[in-house]
Write an enzyme that holds these catalytic residues in place. Structure first.
Site, mmCIF file in Angstrom:
data_model
loop_
_atom_site.group_PDB
_atom_site.id
_atom_site.type_symbol
_atom_site.label_atom_id
_atom_site.label_comp_id
_atom_site.label_asym_id
_atom_site.label_seq_id
_atom_site.Cartn_x
_atom_site.Cartn_y
_atom_site.Cartn_z
ATOM 1 N N GLU A 5 71.788 -13.058 106.498
ATOM 2 C CA GLU A 5 71.463 -14.495 106.928
ATOM 3 C C GLU A 5 71.727 -14.498 108.525
ATOM 4 O OE1 GLU A 5 74.820 -16.344 104.681
ATOM 5 O OE2 GLU A 5 75.299 -17.094 106.503
ATOM 6 N N ASN A 20 84.849 -11.666 105.251
ATOM 7 C CA ASN A 20 83.753 -11.822 104.646
ATOM 8 C C ASN A 20 82.717 -11.367 105.153
ATOM 9 O OD1 ASN A 20 81.575 -12.672 102.927
ATOM 10 N ND2 ASN A 20 82.102 -14.847 103.112
ATOM 11 N N ARG A 32 90.760 -14.779 91.205
ATOM 12 C CA ARG A 32 90.642 -15.609 90.228
ATOM 13 C C ARG A 32 89.445 -15.552 89.333
ATOM 14 N NH1 ARG A 32 90.264 -21.702 92.167
ATOM 15 N NH2 ARG A 32 91.650 -20.863 93.739
ATOM 16 N N HIS A 43 81.670 -10.699 94.875
ATOM 17 C CA HIS A 43 81.494 -11.369 96.235
ATOM 18 C C HIS A 43 82.926 -11.613 96.686
ATOM 19 C CE1 HIS A 43 80.112 -13.028 99.748
ATOM 20 N NE2 HIS A 43 80.455 -14.175 99.188
ATOM 21 N N CYS A 73 74.641 -14.727 101.064
ATOM 22 C CA CYS A 73 75.486 -13.556 100.830
ATOM 23 C C CYS A 73 74.875 -12.605 99.781
ATOM 24 C CB CYS A 73 76.820 -13.945 100.650
ATOM 25 S SG CYS A 73 77.815 -14.970 101.965
ATOM 26 N N SER A 130 75.219 -18.140 98.530
ATOM 27 C CA SER A 130 75.284 -19.855 98.460
ATOM 28 C C SER A 130 73.905 -20.329 98.086
ATOM 29 C CB SER A 130 75.983 -20.431 99.483
ATOM 30 O OG SER A 130 77.220 -20.091 99.429
#
Lengths: 137, 346
Positions: free
Chosen positions: B81, B266, B243, B234, B113, B296
């Protein structure tokens, strides 16, 4: 070094600049960068072929630039060195990274970097710069 | 013959900025940020590094491991990006620098991403269809973040390249995607920095897509979390993948080797690809890996990867991920702001 230049000039040079492609006289084994079309030693007896350098070399002289030419203002301070390539012949180039530790005799290797942006709307010129090798104590 | 990763390689710029250094500028509590995001520091590109230069260095490492002539690559996809040009492909510059020749299909991809993993999927299809012998997919970014935004602690730079073909060091047993129109993060034309939906980037965005794609992938191949040695998800921060792995039924033991985000941030399109590189650097033949990216906007690509014995002869042919993670120089916020063009000079 790439200076503000025409688009065709940049395009003609990019193959050799991206990959360190020069020439070699197969008669006397002398290597050249940039490429030559005539061997200055062998003259008419010389035979030149395309030759790709390994991208490894040694610093034989350098200077730190603090007053840069136009277009390099964001890069200061930066080092320009004369580098003796492993296969022979010397070339000049930027040394990147840890330039506080730059010294004559240190080994360097070629890395692909942005050399120069032709203003905000012009071409971005890429090419090779030189990084100090690890374990260069 | 099976199709998969024939060679892989990565590149991470040398500069790092710590969470502490950024919090000093914005008056935040570093311990709260570190705890909240699960990150210590992030990589920063030098003034002369961008998606193209990162792709070239990662691509060189991938070719070294693949051990093939560069001109055998028939397709090159670069997912990012932060392509340096809006109009003019990054791929043509990278192809010239890697000497991939002219019998080559090139396209720049963008899907936040996950454009790098989308490139891997394209290459798999080309190779399986017999259109090309080898393809190269690269995920690389020099990600942007608005000064003072929470993203500033994580938006980093780095990338990874994969040569896809037959006789792989890691077979790709299957891949699938999960895609919806979920506007959790975006950057409009001519805008310097992206905007995001804060907490909205979590449950309906990252978690929904990563968990759905991973679950669907395992279901398609009849696999369970216990069938995998490693999982790569990711990494927008250190918390989300931890999580999500837990929700999917994976242990920290299966996740931790891929969790490079805590030390480099990231790397956007390079994020899960870099996690995969770090896993391939240590994996044994027979180890199965689940990798799921997230982009996203939104979508996830999931892969089941099975390491073959070819890994043993090819792994040492190029520098490993850990080399690039440890090769670092910390800089202060002033230098970071100057490099990233965050200072207005005209």
């Amino acid at each position: 070094m790439v200076h503000k230049s025409s688009v065709p000039l940049h395009w003609r040079m990019q193959k050799s600049r991206y990959n360190l492609i020069g020439s070699k006289c197969v008669t006397c084994n002398t290597v050249f960068f940039p490429s030559r079309i005539l061997c200055p030693k062998c003259r008419r007896k010389g035979k030149l072929e395309s030759f790709q350098f390994s991208g490894k070399g040694e610093i034989i002289s350098y200077t730190i630039i603090k007053v840069p030419p136009e277009g390099f203002e964001k890069n200061i301070p930066y080092a320009i060195a004369v580098i003796k390539l492993e296969e022979g012949t010397n070339i000049a180039g930027h040394v990147v990274g840890d330039i506080e530790n730059i010294e004559i005799g240190k080994k360097v290797r070629a890395v692909f970097r942005k050399i120069y942006e032709d203003g905000k709307d012009g071409l971005i010129h890429y090419g090779l710069k030189w990084e100090l090798e690890e374990g260069n104590e | 013959m099976s199709v998969g990763i024939v060679g892989y390689g990565c590149y991470i710029p040398k500069f790092r900025i710590t969470v502490e250094e950024i919090t000093k500028v914005w008056g935040e509590n570093p311990e709260n940020i570190k705890k909240g995001l699960g990150i210590e520091e992030k990589s920063v590109p030098d003034i002369d590094e961008d998606t193209v230069t990162i792709s070239v260095e990662a691509g060189k490492n991938a070719l070294l491991r693949a051990g093939i002539k560069p001109e055998k690559i028939g397709a090159l996809y670069i997912g990012s990006e932060s392509h340096p040009y809006v109009v003019k492909p990054s791929g043509t510059i990278v192809a010239e620098a890697l000497q991939l020749g002219t019998d080559l299909m090139v396209a720049d991809l963008e899907f936040a991403c996950k454009a790098g993993t989308a490139g891997i999927q394209c290459c798999i299809s080309h190779v399986k269809a017999g259109q090309i012998e080898y393809g190269m997919a690269i995920g690389a970014d020099t990600s942007q973040s608005r000064p003072g935004d929470a993203l500033e602690y994580t938006a980093a730079a780095g990338g990874a390249a994969f040569v896809i073909g037959k006789d792989p060091l890691a077979e790709i047993e299957g891949t699938c995607s999960f895609t919806t129109d979920t506007p959790d993060f975006w950057r409009r034309d001519k805008q310097d920095y992206p905007r995001h939906g804060a907490r909205f980037t979590g449950k309906p965005a990252y978690f929904k897509h990563v968990v759905s794609a991973s679950t669907n992938m395992m279901k398609k191949l009849g696999l369970r979390p216990s069938d995998f040695a490693y999982v790569v998800l990711h990494m927008p921060n250190g918390k989300f993948p931890t999580r999500a792995a837990k929700v999917l039924g994976f242990s920290m033991e299966q996740l931790k080797q891929s969790l490079v985000v805590t030390r480099i941030g990231n790397c956007y399109s390079g994020s899960s690809p870099l996690g995969l590189c770090n896993v391939l650097d240590v994996a044994k033949p027979g180890d199965r890996i689940l990798m799921t990216s997230y982009g996203s906007g939104a979508g996830s690509d999931s892969f089941v990867i099975n390491v073959t014995d070819k890994i043993l002869e090819r792994r040492e042919k190029a520098k490993k991920t850990e080399y690039y993670i440890k090769r670092k120089q910390n800089i202060d916020y002033g230098r970071y702001a100057r490099i990233m063009g965050k200072l207005k000079t005209e």
